[in-house]
Design a protein around this motif. Structure first.
Motif, PDB file in Angstrom:
ATOM      1  N   SER A   5      60.360 -14.719   6.149  1.00 32.24           N
ATOM      2  CA  SER A   5      58.970 -14.434   6.332  1.00 32.24           C
ATOM      3  C   SER A   5      58.303 -14.633   4.557  1.00 32.24           C
ATOM      4  CB  SER A   5      58.490 -12.925   6.784  1.00 32.24           C
ATOM      5  OG  SER A   5      59.090 -12.745   8.030  1.00 32.24           O
ATOM      6  N   ILE A   6      59.223 -14.230   3.877  1.00 33.95           N
ATOM      7  CA  ILE A   6      58.845 -14.260   2.282  1.00 33.95           C
ATOM      8  C   ILE A   6      58.730 -15.787   1.800  1.00 33.95           C
ATOM      9  CG2 ILE A   6      59.588 -13.842  -0.201  1.00 33.95           C
ATOM     10  CD1 ILE A   6      58.662 -11.184   1.450  1.00 33.95           C
ATOM     11  N   SER A   9      55.651 -17.421   3.362  1.00 36.19           N
ATOM     12  CA  SER A   9      54.581 -17.058   2.706  1.00 36.19           C
ATOM     13  C   SER A   9      54.540 -17.921   1.269  1.00 36.19           C
ATOM     14  CB  SER A   9      54.425 -15.692   2.270  1.00 36.19           C
ATOM     15  OG  SER A   9      53.653 -15.279   1.240  1.00 36.19           O
ATOM     16  N   LEU A  10      55.811 -18.118   0.875  1.00 34.57           N
ATOM     17  CA  LEU A  10      55.693 -18.781  -0.482  1.00 34.57           C
ATOM     18  C   LEU A  10      55.346 -20.285  -0.244  1.00 34.57           C
ATOM     19  CD1 LEU A  10      59.001 -18.750  -2.350  1.00 34.57           C
ATOM     20  CD2 LEU A  10      57.827 -21.020  -2.108  1.00 34.57           C
ATOM     21  N   THR A  13      51.534 -21.084  -0.169  1.00 30.86           N
ATOM     22  CA  THR A  13      50.940 -21.486  -1.620  1.00 30.86           C
ATOM     23  C   THR A  13      51.407 -22.571  -2.037  1.00 30.86           C
ATOM     24  OG1 THR A  13      51.024 -18.782  -1.700  1.00 30.86           O
ATOM     25  CG2 THR A  13      50.545 -20.063  -3.663  1.00 30.86           C
TER      26      THR A  13
ATOM     27  N   VAL B   8      51.287 -19.267 -10.913  1.00 32.77           N
ATOM     28  CA  VAL B   8      50.736 -18.811  -9.867  1.00 32.77           C
ATOM     29  C   VAL B   8      50.781 -17.296  -9.944  1.00 32.77           C
ATOM     30  CG1 VAL B   8      50.836 -18.789  -7.493  1.00 32.77           C
ATOM     31  CG2 VAL B   8      51.799 -20.862  -8.577  1.00 32.77           C
ATOM     32  N   GLN B  10      51.703 -15.178  -7.684  1.00 30.22           N
ATOM     33  CA  GLN B  10      51.326 -14.823  -6.587  1.00 30.22           C
ATOM     34  C   GLN B  10      52.216 -13.529  -6.070  1.00 30.22           C
ATOM     35  OE1 GLN B  10      49.567 -17.100  -3.452  1.00 30.22           O
ATOM     36  NE2 GLN B  10      50.500 -15.875  -2.177  1.00 30.22           N
ATOM     37  N   LEU B  12      53.936 -12.323  -3.028  1.00 32.89           N
ATOM     38  CA  LEU B  12      54.191 -13.101  -1.950  1.00 32.89           C
ATOM     39  C   LEU B  12      54.045 -12.167  -0.562  1.00 32.89           C
ATOM     40  CD1 LEU B  12      57.106 -15.429  -2.727  1.00 32.89           C
ATOM     41  CD2 LEU B  12      54.900 -16.049  -2.424  1.00 32.89           C
ATOM     42  N   LEU B  13      53.757 -10.615  -1.001  1.00 36.71           N
ATOM     43  CA  LEU B  13      53.559  -9.936   0.046  1.00 36.71           C
ATOM     44  C   LEU B  13      52.031  -9.547   0.047  1.00 36.71           C
ATOM     45  CD1 LEU B  13      56.806  -7.532  -0.004  1.00 36.71           C
ATOM     46  CD2 LEU B  13      56.087  -9.230   1.933  1.00 36.71           C
ATOM     47  N   THR B  15      49.160 -10.926   0.965  1.00 37.53           N
ATOM     48  CA  THR B  15      48.386 -11.136   2.362  1.00 37.53           C
ATOM     49  C   THR B  15      48.502  -9.852   2.986  1.00 37.53           C
ATOM     50  OG1 THR B  15      48.754 -13.548   1.886  1.00 37.53           O
ATOM     51  CG2 THR B  15      47.686 -12.560   4.011  1.00 37.53           C
ATOM     52  N   HIS B  95      61.033  -6.978  11.367  1.00 38.62           N
ATOM     53  CA  HIS B  95      59.997  -5.895  11.080  1.00 38.62           C
ATOM     54  C   HIS B  95      58.631  -6.149  11.672  1.00 38.62           C
ATOM     55  CE1 HIS B  95      59.641  -9.480   8.666  1.00 38.62           C
ATOM     56  NE2 HIS B  95      58.098  -9.118   8.525  1.00 38.62           N
ATOM     57  N   GLU B  97      54.418  -6.661  11.087  1.00 40.95           N
ATOM     58  CA  GLU B  97      53.534  -7.044   9.816  1.00 40.95           C
ATOM     59  C   GLU B  97      52.139  -6.444  10.067  1.00 40.95           C
ATOM     60  OE1 GLU B  97      53.994 -10.826   8.272  1.00 40.95           O
ATOM     61  OE2 GLU B  97      56.133 -10.727   8.242  1.00 40.95           O
ATOM     62  N   TYR B 129      57.078  -3.851   4.189  1.00 40.77           N
ATOM     63  CA  TYR B 129      55.731  -4.376   4.820  1.00 40.77           C
ATOM     64  C   TYR B 129      54.884  -3.207   5.236  1.00 40.77           C
ATOM     65  CZ  TYR B 129      57.510  -8.735   5.162  1.00 40.77           C
ATOM     66  OH  TYR B 129      58.182 -10.222   4.851  1.00 40.77           O
TER      67      TYR B 129
END
Lengths: 123, 223
Positions: A5-6, A9-10, A13, B8, B10, B12-13, B15, B95, B97, B129
């Motif tokens: 999941s990480i 998301s990476l 971007t 960047v 950013q 990554l969690l 959002t 998990h 989200e 999360y």
């Protein structure tokens, strides 16, 4: 096993950035991963290698910087690294603290080539 | 060929965190206290919710979102107690989200005061999360062993409440409560601890009183 999941998301971007800069190849990606992030770097690497196939980052290397845990004490103001998972202020033993680093999962930077290896005209 | 380096920075969690904080605000405005339950499989999350349902019946209205990889079994157990429940089957994901919770919010009845979210049984990934909860509750059952807090630190550093379950088994197990609680509090000195048993009822009234106070505080803060 939420590393996939990480990485998903990476890649959102990463692909956006590659497009924004008109990149033809992403060559290197650098992440900062906190010791308390719950991430296993080896799994992140496997997920990255799996995910990158067939993308603009197919040949990209992945660097992962591991960030130690640090706490900021609200009682005495000291900022200290805590490697033992005893989260209190080592200077004054106060337990009124906040974790200032060590929980992050951050995409820090992306390196890319912005012109094709064999620059072809047209298109 | 020119190379370009883009900084960047950013999260990554990020959002997920953004969606979670929108959910937290919305539920707060609606006067609904959201509680996210984390534990390994079999620690007693569904059993604890059944016990809370029995004890809150007729006094407070609750609803439950169940997260599992497969089956409706947990939601069926909760519905059997007269409590509305939605099952999210993740189909393999380890998990829940925030966006999965967000989709269900319109279905949550206006009269609900407590929304319990039972995460997928896993002491690792769910800790990363946020789901928009006001309270994160981690369960540790006595048969799992008293060494778990330091082995799975993130679940304990990010939780507000530790519920030790199956305390009725303590006479038969080499489980040191002081060690488990001490190590959990090394990680998180503000952790509230409830020692409970669904068999004897130990600690459940205290836990429910805490939830009621928290719900009251939430409503006052939005009044």
């Amino acid at each position: 096993m939420h590393e996939l999941s990480i990485v998903a998301s990476l890649f959102e971007t990463l692909l956006d950035q590659a497009k924004a800069y008109d990149a033809c190849e992403v060559t290197r990606v650098r992440l900062k991963v906190g010791l308390l992030s719950g991430i296993v770097p080896e799994l992140l690497e496997s997920a990255f290698d799996m995910y990158k196939k067939g993308t603009i980052a197919e040949r990209a290397g992945l660097d992962i910087e591991i960030v130690p845990v640090a706490v900021h004490c609200r009682s005495c103001g000291a900022e200290s690294l805590r490697e033992d998972f005893v989260l209190s202020c080592p200077k004054c033993a106060s337990t009124d603290f906040e974790i200032v680093q060590g929980t992050e999962i951050v995409l820090e930077r992306i390196e890319m080539d912005i012109e094709g290896p064999s620059s072809q005209a047209g298109g | 060929m020119p190379a370009k380096e883009v900084i960047v920075l950013q999260d990554l969690l990020g959002t997920n965190k953004k969606i979670a904080s929108e959910i937290r605000v919305e539920l707060g405005k609606r006067g609904i206290l959201a509680v996210n339950l984390l534990s390994s499989p079999g620690a007693g999350k569904t059993t604890l919710l059944e016990q809370i349902a029995v004890r809150m019946k007729g006094e407070s209205r609750m609803a439950v979102i169940e997260g599992d990889i497969e089956t409706e079994r947990d939601a069926e157990r909760i519905r059997a107690k007269g409590v509305p429940a939605w099952q999210i089957t993740t189909g393999g994901a380890c998990h829940l989200e925030a966006k999965m919770i967000g989709r269900l919010l319109p279905a949550v009845d206006p009269g609900i005061e407590y929304l319990f979210i039972e995460n997928v049984g896993n002491l690792v990934c769910p800790a990363s999360y946020e789901l928009g909860e006001h309270i994160r509750l981690v369960l540790l059952s006595t048969p799992e062993g008293d060494d778990k807090p330091k082995k799975y630190p993130k679940a304990f550093t990010t939780s507000d409440v530790l519920v030790l379950t199956k305390a009725d088994l303590l006479p038969y197990l080499p489980f040191d409560i002081d060690k488990a609680v001490g190590e959990a509090r090394d990680l998180n000195p503000r952790l509230r601890v409830f020692v409970t048993s669904a068999v004897t009822g130990q600690g459940l009234d205290e836990l429910i009183s805490f939830l009621r106070r928290s719900a009251e505080e939430l409503r006052l803060s939005h009044a």
